[in-house]
Design an enzyme around this catalytic site. Structure first.
Site, PDB file in Angstrom:
ATOM      1  N   HIS A  61       0.837  -1.198   0.000  1.00 56.79           N
ATOM      2  CA  HIS A  61       0.000   0.000   0.000  1.00 56.79           C
ATOM      3  C   HIS A  61       0.871   1.246   0.000  1.00 56.79           C
ATOM      4  CE1 HIS A  61       0.768  -0.745   4.279  1.00 56.79           C
ATOM      5  NE2 HIS A  61       0.569   0.540   4.481  1.00 56.79           N
ATOM      6  N   TYR A 125       4.427   9.699  11.171  1.00 55.25           N
ATOM      7  CA  TYR A 125       3.793   8.385  11.059  1.00 55.25           C
ATOM      8  C   TYR A 125       4.075   7.766   9.693  1.00 55.25           C
ATOM      9  CZ  TYR A 125       0.059   4.998  10.300  1.00 55.25           C
ATOM     10  OH  TYR A 125      -0.648   3.876   9.982  1.00 55.25           O
ATOM     11  N   GLN A 129       6.197   4.274   8.805  1.00 56.27           N
ATOM     12  CA  GLN A 129       5.263   3.215   8.453  1.00 56.27           C
ATOM     13  C   GLN A 129       5.955   1.982   7.892  1.00 56.27           C
ATOM     14  OE1 GLN A 129       2.021   3.226   9.133  1.00 56.27           O
ATOM     15  NE2 GLN A 129       1.857   1.161   8.370  1.00 56.27           N
TER      16      GLN A 129
END
Length: 149
Positions: A61, A125, A129
């Site tokens: 993703h 973040y 990730q």
């Protein structure tokens, strides 16, 4: 408020955290393809006049932190980004269209959230990730079938 962007009668600060995945969550973002798909997405953001603040391509993703002018809807931006990038990816790697039917490289849906005043936290973040996914992957068992080729 950061008023560095303006239209004819408005000041704006619209940042969005967007997550989307390839069809069937296939793990296609490795090595050379990861870098080149990132270039394609950056180029499309520039063409759309969207400012790409932060991005990370995880194995299955993509996370993006994007500034989009308020005159453009997020849904139209995502339709443009996913549609044009599919065409560009299939032009670059023609053999991928056999894995993904009818030139639909991306899943139909996506996740979007407004960043608001938490831009720094969301950018951090997104940067972390890939490392978090790697750590979580080490904790799971390998579910591959040993009898298949």
């Amino acid at each position: 408020m950061n008023d560095k962007y303006s239209l004819s009668h408005s000041k704006w600060n619209c940042k969005y955290h967007i997550v989307f995945a390839p069809k069937y969550r296939r793990k296609v973002f490795y090595g050379e393809k990861r870098y080149e798909i990132g270039q394609i997405l950056r180029q499309l953001c520039n063409w759309y006049r969207a400012n790409l603040l932060e991005a990370e391509a995880c194995p299955d993703h993509i996370h993006m932190l994007v500034e989009i002018p308020p005159k453009n809807a997020v849904s139209s931006f995502m339709g443009y980004l996913k549609g044009k990038s599919s065409i560009m990816i299939y032009n670059k790697w023609g053999n991928m269209k056999y894995k993904y039917r009818n030139r639909s490289f991306w899943c139909r849906g996506y996740y979007v959230d407004t960043a608001g005043k938490n831009t720094a936290a969301i950018a951090d973040y997104i940067r972390k990730q890939l490392e978090d996914d790697r750590i979580a992957g080490q904790l799971t068992l390998d579910n591959t079938n040993p009898y298949s080729e």
